[in-house]
Design an enzyme around this catalytic site. Structure first.
Site, PDB file in Angstrom:
ATOM      1  N   HIS A  85     -28.895  59.712 -39.896  1.00 45.25           N
ATOM      2  CA  HIS A  85     -30.035  60.606 -40.092  1.00 45.25           C
ATOM      3  C   HIS A  85     -30.861  60.553 -38.805  1.00 45.25           C
ATOM      4  O   HIS A  85     -31.181  59.459 -38.322  1.00 45.25           O
ATOM      5  CB  HIS A  85     -30.925  60.104 -41.229  1.00 45.25           C
ATOM      6  CG  HIS A  85     -30.265  60.066 -42.569  1.00 45.25           C
ATOM      7  ND1 HIS A  85     -30.471  61.031 -43.524  1.00 45.25           N
ATOM      8  CD2 HIS A  85     -29.408  59.171 -43.133  1.00 45.25           C
ATOM      9  CE1 HIS A  85     -29.777  60.730 -44.622  1.00 45.25           C
ATOM     10  NE2 HIS A  85     -29.135  59.608 -44.405  1.00 45.25           N
ATOM     11  N   HIS A 128     -28.053  52.465 -50.681  1.00 47.70           N
ATOM     12  CA  HIS A 128     -28.325  53.842 -51.108  1.00 47.70           C
ATOM     13  C   HIS A 128     -27.582  54.888 -50.284  1.00 47.70           C
ATOM     14  O   HIS A 128     -28.098  55.977 -50.073  1.00 47.70           O
ATOM     15  CB  HIS A 128     -29.845  54.129 -51.124  1.00 47.70           C
ATOM     16  CG  HIS A 128     -30.602  53.170 -51.984  1.00 47.70           C
ATOM     17  ND1 HIS A 128     -30.596  53.229 -53.359  1.00 47.70           N
ATOM     18  CD2 HIS A 128     -31.355  52.090 -51.670  1.00 47.70           C
ATOM     19  CE1 HIS A 128     -31.308  52.243 -53.855  1.00 47.70           C
ATOM     20  NE2 HIS A 128     -31.782  51.520 -52.857  1.00 47.70           N
ATOM     21  N   HIS A 143     -22.712  58.789 -41.632  1.00 46.25           N
ATOM     22  CA  HIS A 143     -23.648  59.734 -41.032  1.00 46.25           C
ATOM     23  C   HIS A 143     -24.886  59.008 -40.534  1.00 46.25           C
ATOM     24  O   HIS A 143     -25.283  57.980 -41.091  1.00 46.25           O
ATOM     25  CB  HIS A 143     -24.053  60.828 -42.029  1.00 46.25           C
ATOM     26  CG  HIS A 143     -24.495  60.303 -43.362  1.00 46.25           C
ATOM     27  ND1 HIS A 143     -23.604  59.919 -44.344  1.00 46.25           N
ATOM     28  CD2 HIS A 143     -25.738  60.090 -43.881  1.00 46.25           C
ATOM     29  CE1 HIS A 143     -24.267  59.500 -45.405  1.00 46.25           C
ATOM     30  NE2 HIS A 143     -25.586  59.572 -45.148  1.00 46.25           N
TER      31      HIS A 143
END
Ligand code: AMP
Ligand code: ZN
Length: 136
Positions: free
Chosen positions: A99, A90, A97
């Protein structure tokens, strides 16, 4: 990369709430936060996944992940660091990146997985398969 939304954030072509910036990395607020203060940490050079990013760049990114985690920890009791690679995982934006998501006991987020199990001897063969795929 011209059609990458995160590259456009780096070049300030599109607005974002920038939290921190140095020569190699950028931190900004996720536009759809899992919890308030959810940050994204990216390298300023465009690489798609963890498989593409050179180790020295990855080290700089993870140092910034720690820096921002440290800042967020002053006002949040917990932190989830999440990084996804590929559509199957997903990944929506093809610019690597991390999170960094502030967590508290009852924040209503799951960010977890269903616990699985192995059949007899399955873990041994899976472990062997992974071991033999490691490049020195
Ligand atoms: P992922 O599913 O791991 O690829 O996460 C991509 C993240 O980028 C999602 O959490 C989005 O909310 C976030 N995102 C997409 N566009 C923007 C934007 N323009 N500014 C801030 N965050 C964004
Ligand atoms: Zn990019």
């Amino acid at each position: 990369m011209s059609d990458c939304i995160f590259c456009k954030i780096i070049s300030k072509e599109i607005p974002s709430e920038i939290i921190y910036e140095d020569e190699n990395t950028l931190v900004f607020l996720d536009i759809n936060p899992a919890t308030k203060g959810h940050c994204l940490v990216i390298p300023k050079e465009h690489y798609e996944t963890i498989l593409d990013v050179p180790e020295d760049v990855l080290c700089k990114v993870i140092k910034t992940v720690k820096k921002i985690s440290s800042a967020l920890s002053k006002t949040n009791p917990g932190m989830s660091v999440v990084q996804s690679n590929g559509r199957a995982a997903h990944q929506e934006v093809d610019h690597i990146h991390f999170h960094v998501i502030p967590r508290s006991e009852n924040d209503g987020q799951l960010l977890t997985w269903k616990a699985g199990s192995y059949a007899e001897n399955e873990s041994k063969s899976i472990a062997n398969e992974i071991r033999s795929s490691i490049t020195p």
